[in-house]
Design an enzyme around this catalytic site. Sequence first.
Site, mmCIF file in Angstrom:
data_model
loop_
_atom_site.group_PDB
_atom_site.id
_atom_site.type_symbol
_atom_site.label_atom_id
_atom_site.label_comp_id
_atom_site.label_asym_id
_atom_site.label_seq_id
_atom_site.Cartn_x
_atom_site.Cartn_y
_atom_site.Cartn_z
ATOM 1 N N THR A 1 -7.225 0.926 -1.662
ATOM 2 C CA THR A 1 -7.768 0.982 -3.147
ATOM 3 C C THR A 1 -7.814 -0.476 -3.703
ATOM 4 O O THR A 1 -8.805 -0.494 -4.573
ATOM 5 C CB THR A 1 -6.670 1.675 -3.784
ATOM 6 O OG1 THR A 1 -6.678 2.976 -3.272
ATOM 7 C CG2 THR A 1 -7.196 2.001 -5.416
ATOM 8 N N SER B 1 -5.235 2.600 4.229
ATOM 9 C CA SER B 1 -3.950 2.344 5.004
ATOM 10 C C SER B 1 -3.340 3.183 5.929
ATOM 11 O O SER B 1 -2.678 3.248 6.727
ATOM 12 C CB SER B 1 -2.870 1.907 4.049
ATOM 13 O OG SER B 1 -2.333 3.151 3.203
ATOM 14 N N THR C 1 -1.809 1.566 -0.701
ATOM 15 C CA THR C 1 -0.426 1.788 -0.976
ATOM 16 C C THR C 1 0.151 3.048 -0.137
ATOM 17 O O THR C 1 1.253 3.174 -0.045
ATOM 18 C CB THR C 1 -0.377 2.318 -2.508
ATOM 19 O OG1 THR C 1 -1.367 3.240 -2.643
ATOM 20 C CG2 THR C 1 -0.723 0.852 -3.283
ATOM 21 N N ASP C 2 -0.965 3.837 0.561
ATOM 22 C CA ASP C 2 -0.241 5.082 1.141
ATOM 23 C C ASP C 2 0.772 4.776 2.084
ATOM 24 O O ASP C 2 1.774 5.775 2.238
ATOM 25 C CB ASP C 2 -1.503 5.700 1.683
ATOM 26 C CG ASP C 2 -2.449 6.535 0.767
ATOM 27 O OD1 ASP C 2 -1.965 6.592 -0.567
ATOM 28 O OD2 ASP C 2 -3.583 7.021 0.895
HETATM 29 N N1 ASP Z 1 -5.855 5.777 0.277
HETATM 30 C C1 ASP Z 1 -5.527 4.502 -0.309
HETATM 31 C C2 ASP Z 1 -5.122 3.502 0.992
HETATM 32 O O1 ASP Z 1 -3.815 3.470 1.186
HETATM 33 C C3 ASP Z 1 -4.769 4.515 -1.284
HETATM 34 C C4 ASP Z 1 -4.059 3.041 -1.961
HETATM 35 O O2 ASP Z 1 -4.848 2.124 -1.501
HETATM 36 O O3 ASP Z 1 -3.354 2.949 -2.965
HETATM 37 O O4 ASP Z 1 -5.685 2.923 1.484
#
Ligand code: ASP
Length: 331
Positions: A11, A56, A88-89
């Site tokens: 993100t 991620s 963050t995932d």
């Molecule tokens: N779907 C995103 C990822 O993990 C969410 C994020 O970056 O917070 O790549």
Amino acid sequence: MGITLFTLGGTISMAGHQPGSPVVSRLTGAQLTAAVPGLAALGTPLTVEDVHAVPSGSLTFTHLLDLLAAASRAVRAGARGVVVSQGTDTLEETSYLADLLWPHEEPLVFTGAMRNPTLAGPDGPANLLAAALTAAAPAARGLGALVVLNDEVHAARWARKAHSTRTGAFVSPDTGPLGHVVEGGVRLFVRPPRQPVLRVDPAAVARTRVALHTVTLDDDPDVLTAVATGQDGLVVAGFGVGHVPAWFAEPLGDLAARMPVVLASRTGSGPVLHRTYGAPGSETDLRHRGLIGAGYLSPYRARVLLRLLLAGGADRDSVAAAFGRHGGDGS
Ligand code: ASP
């Protein structure tokens, strides 16, 4: 003696192809850092390496091991700290994997964002700045991998993503953060001791298979058996302090006779117990049947640790000893 930033998408680096369209990972590290007010005042040069621009959820252990090798090269070439930006995932798993393997004193700081750059109030720039300040901070040396978001510094060993959208999504429910970033300063109040780092062969990690099964109400043991088929090890996320339905006890004991089976809690915090409950499927029963307690490690972390241990050739007793050390419950 600068900082090296490795970008892995997520993100923090997402933008739409047209205004208002769904976002995908596509901003480069140079574009990310250009959007960070105050980065120039860091007082140390920042080198950027774009690695993989992916969400991620599409990262693999191999990606992470390659990244760690590149980060080690940066440190050996003189970097005083490393920042990794990613989605963050899976950040709680990637940063824990890194923490288990990072042999350097130099901080290895993971960050990301919950609000993408096209939204009002994106948190990526502030998180990147806080992460860079932490990577450069003498106080952060020797702490292994850290997770920095929302001006909080967490030990990668204990941080969890506990909310799907909020900027304060990362918490360390069992310990709290190690400290904070305030007025450009990194204030750390706690220095947890580190465990000796593991050493792994990337090819062995790639071929080692560890499954995770989360038990649910009125669960079906056939699903458990199917999940465990062809695996080298299994993590079971049990209810509460480490419980499963009574009818899971025997199949789990059978599996534990064939492969290491680690028992974690699906609650999100707190330890698996040792000897409090005695019913079939309780923690005491399952330990007697050969399951290994994960201590305070979440099921996701337990799976990372078990895969690295098995890739290193650990047998059941070594796995149990390692979970005793890393699980944090003194067993
Ligand atoms: N779907 C995103 C990822 O993990 C969410 C994020 O970056 O917070 O790549």
